[in-house]
Design an enzyme around this catalytic site. Structure first.
Site, PDB file in Angstrom:
ATOM      1  CB  ILE A  17      -0.884   0.043   1.257  1.00 42.60           C
ATOM      2  CG1 ILE A  17      -1.885  -1.087   1.230  1.00 42.60           C
ATOM      3  CG2 ILE A  17      -1.604   1.360   1.369  1.00 42.60           C
ATOM      4  CD1 ILE A  17      -2.618  -1.182   2.529  1.00 42.60           C
ATOM      5  CD  GLN A  19       9.584   1.141   0.335  1.00 43.54           C
ATOM      6  OE1 GLN A  19       9.259   0.403  -0.579  1.00 43.54           O
ATOM      7  NE2 GLN A  19      10.692   0.980   1.040  1.00 43.54           N
ATOM      8  N   GLY A  20       7.579   3.661   3.436  1.00 44.56           N
ATOM      9  CA  GLY A  20       8.290   4.779   4.043  1.00 44.56           C
ATOM     10  C   GLY A  20       9.736   4.388   4.248  1.00 44.56           C
ATOM     11  CB  ALA A  21      12.598   6.170   5.742  1.00 40.17           C
ATOM     12  CD  GLU A  22      12.609   3.319  11.006  1.00 40.53           C
ATOM     13  OE1 GLU A  22      12.305   2.254  11.558  1.00 40.53           O
ATOM     14  OE2 GLU A  22      13.763   3.784  10.989  1.00 40.53           O
ATOM     15  CB  ALA A  23       7.638   0.158   8.192  1.00 45.51           C
ATOM     16  CE  LYS A  24       9.739  -2.520   0.817  1.00 43.24           C
ATOM     17  NZ  LYS A  24      10.161  -3.586  -0.101  1.00 43.24           N
ATOM     18  CE  LYS A  40       4.916   1.167  10.927  1.00 41.01           C
ATOM     19  NZ  LYS A  40       4.472   2.272  11.802  1.00 41.01           N
ATOM     20  CG  ASP A 161       4.779  11.279  12.391  1.00 42.66           C
ATOM     21  OD1 ASP A 161       4.847  12.491  12.105  1.00 42.66           O
ATOM     22  OD2 ASP A 161       4.799  10.373  11.539  1.00 42.66           O
TER      23      ASP A 161
END
Lengths: 255, 240
Positions: A17, A19-24, A40, A161
């Site tokens: 869905i 993607q970020g720097a820490e997790a998909k 996650k 956040d």
């Protein structure tokens, strides 16, 4: 390991869905006939030493799950936990059928190329007001946000956040009021300090200002709902929020 | 399973048709149905494709042999030789007190995490079946988990669970029926069985804000309790 682990094989079946720097973030199923869950996955970071990576990933998955349970017990609307495989960096949570608040509020940017989004904001093709499906007004939405954050802070959980993309409105179901759900507790932590709560609110204020043009009145109604829910701690928190606004998120280390 | 069940039903119908020719048998047929109101319910199967296994599940109500069953499980665990092996296979199930289960998803979550632990060589108890009980219990005390969530003399409603491959499917139902004396009921019957006060006590939920907020609305309270206990089970492996 030569044989694929269950969580690895699960990951291969999933739909990505976001993607970020820490997790998909994926959508998938744990049981063949069940409804969907959100997964996650904190993937391996090769820039870190392997041992450090494993222990960091493990403690962050655990931390996120614990924050969610703490919120649930304290009556904060958050997704329930569905599975945890900390050694693989996988956290399964309840699938929330709804939309991110970010996608429901007017934004100055062009919708299509929104980079910083946590969940897909499907564009309304009908052209109707995005909130109409939720049967609430913009003012009510701001109240819901304020109340939910106050409940979280009363439980001494700091989100870390707070943005409008980390909040979702659940589609209304039969005879239940529309729910605002806080998501993404990846940066959350436990704290009783007024400073931490004030900074949490300040981060949200900045997020409102930068994502939604002319949002001052909106944020003001978030704060008044927050104040009413928080009760006696509000005056001290309001003063601290004013301090934080003057100096920014980081405390000055001068002197 | 559905196919074989249909065949049983068909068989009965044909039986009735034949019997209707003779007066006495036709009158006995409805009585038979009365005795087994849920006889057409079979077991539930959880299919966990990524765990490469399934879990078979049946809910027994009005169980009369719980105490004997408990003694049998205890004896089987120490029995030696071929007899021991047979006995262990006969009771190779998780027997779970249905009063402490809030929903199907609650049980499913415990089964999922127990199988996951087994796949990763991370069992904290002797078998995947006892591991399910361990995951259901909020503390890390295994004896307590088995005492609270397992069978005792006081159980009337028991979930019987077997984790295993598809090959088990044809035989597992009769093996369950062989070991538990009771009425098989659909999983939906759980709503009349769940003991919410005990669940709240074991999970220490009585003082929690979420429960207080629900007030007198028991339906709302049950939904909240269900969500909390499911989450507790799911994240048990990372609870300190």
């Amino acid at each position: 390991m030569s044989v694929k682990s269950p969580s690895q094989s699960l990951l291969e079946s999933l739909t990505l869905i976001s993607q970020g720097a820490e997790a998909k973030v994926y959508k998938g199923r744990l049981e063949a006939n069940d409804g969907p869950v959100l997964l996650k996955y904190r993937f391996k970071k090769h820039y870190r030493h392997a041992a450090l990576d494993t222990s960091l990933t493990k403690s962050r998955v655990a931390g996120e799950a614990r924050a969610l349970l703490k919120c649930l017990r304290s009556g904060v609307n958050v997704p329930g936990v569905r599975m945890v495989d900390a050694s693989e960096g996988l956290l399964g949570i309840e699938w929330i059928d709804g939309k991110s608040v970010k996608s429901l509020l007017p934004s100055g940017a062009v919708e299509e190329y929104d980079e910083d989004q946590e969940l897909p904001d499907d564009v309304d093709d009908e052209g109707e007001h995005p909130l109409s499906r939720f049967e609430i007004s913009s003012d009510t939405l701001m109240d819901l946000i304020g109340v939910e954050i106050a409940k979280m802070h009363l439980a001494d959980v700091i989100h870390g956040d707070l943005t409008t993309s980390n909040m979702m409105l659940r589609y209304p179901v039969a005879n239940a009021p529309t729910e605002l759900v806080l998501i993404d507790f990846g940066l959350s932590y436990h704290s009783t300090l007024i400073e931490d709560k004030a900074v949490d609110l300040y981060v949200l204020e900045r997020a409102f200002a930068s994502t939604h043009p002319d949002s001052e009145p909106m944020f003001a109604s978030v704060l008044s709902a927050y104040a009413a829910q928080l009760g006696k701690d509000w005056p001290a928190l309001r003063r601290r929020l004013d301090d934080v606004r003057l100096r920014g998120r980081k405390r000055s280390m001068v002197g | 399973m559905a196919v074989s069940e249909d065949m049983v039903v068909l068989h009965n119908v044909r039986h009735l048709n034949l019997d209707s020719r003779s007066q006495e048998s036709s009158s006995s047929a409805p009585t038979m149905l009365k005795h087994h109101p849920y006889s057409h319910y079979t077991m539930e199967i959880f299919d966990f494709p990524h765990l490469k296994t399934k879990a078979y599940l049946m809910l027994f109500s009005k169980v009369t042999n719980a105490a004997a069953l408990k003694s049998r499980i205890v004896a089987a665990s120490t029995a030696e030789g071929e007899v021991g092996e047979q006995e262990r296979e006969a009771v190779n199930f998780a027997f779970i007190d249905a009063r402490l289960i809030t929903s199907k998803l609650h049980l499913e979550t415990a089964i999922y995490q127990a199988i996951l632990a087994e796949c990763q060589d991370g069992l904290r108890t002797r078998t995947v079946h006892s591991e399910i009980l361990y995951y259901l219990n909020p503390t890390h005390n295994i004896t307590e988990a088995i005492r609270r969530y397992g069978v005792s003399g006081e159980n009337n409603d028991i979930f019987v669970v077997r984790v295993g491959s598809l090959e088990l499917a044809p035989t597992v139902e009769s093996k369950m029926k062989a070991v538990v004396t009771g009425t098989i009921v659909p999983e939906a019957e759980l709503q009349h069985i769940t003991d919410w006060p005990s669940i709240k006590k074991y999970h220490k939920l009585n003082g929690e804000i979420a429960i207080k907020e629900a007030g007198q609305d028991s339906q709302k309270e049950h939904a909240i309790v269900d969500k909390i206990v499911i989450s507790s089970v799911a994240m048990k492996s990372v609870v300190q």
